[in-house]
Enzyme design. Structure first.
Site: not given
Ligand code: 5GP
Ligand code: ZN
Length: 116
Positions: A30, A101
């Site tokens: 992440d 994810h």
């Molecule tokens: P959600 O909030 O949708 O459950 O989680 C999305 C996750 O994706 C977040 O923890 C955020 O830090 C991660 N994330 C967002 N954009 C990117 C990116 O470009 N690369 C990586 N490695 N992680 C990302």
């Protein structure tokens, strides 16, 4: 899907630290880790969220995500001590990237706090 961050990462169009791969999924670190180990286990197929999963995807992709999480936990040395898996589904749960994810968090005693 052309406008999806995780699809672009899968295609190598956006850089990310690849951690592991299985038949149906891949895992990256992440970008904003919430624990010493914070991996995202991502299905190779673009599925926007749990709500868009068909029955077949549910039976194939979800077990694959958890199998890969188990492998990552073993490789990172956090399996015995424990780790947390999270899927945020839709806005109220805090989903920000609309490509399904599984978060895998560990490497320290995690804080609680799930509810509203
Ligand atoms: P959600 O909030 O949708 O459950 O989680 C999305 C996750 O994706 C977040 O923890 C955020 O830090 C991660 N994330 C967002 N954009 C990117 C990116 O470009 N690369 C990586 N490695 N992680 C990302
Ligand atoms: Zn996608």
């Amino acid at each position: 899907m052309s406008d999806c961050i995780f699809c672009k990462i899968q295609l190598g169009q956006i850089p990310a630290k690849k951690i592991a791969e299985s038949e149906l999924a891949f895992a990256i670190a992440d970008i904003s880790p919430q624990a010493p180990v914070h991996a995202l286990v991502i299905p190779k197929k673009h599925v926007a969220s749990l709500n868009e999963m068909g029955a077949e995807d549910r039976e194939t992709i979800l077990p694959d995500l958890f199998a890969l999480a188990d492998r990552i936990a073993t490789e990172k040395g956090i399996r015995a001590q424990g780790y947390r898996t999270v899927i945020n589904n839709q806005l109220d749960a805090g989903q920000t990237v609309f490509h399904l994810h599984l978060h895998v968090l560990g490497g320290a005693k995690l804080k609680g706090g799930f509810g509203a």
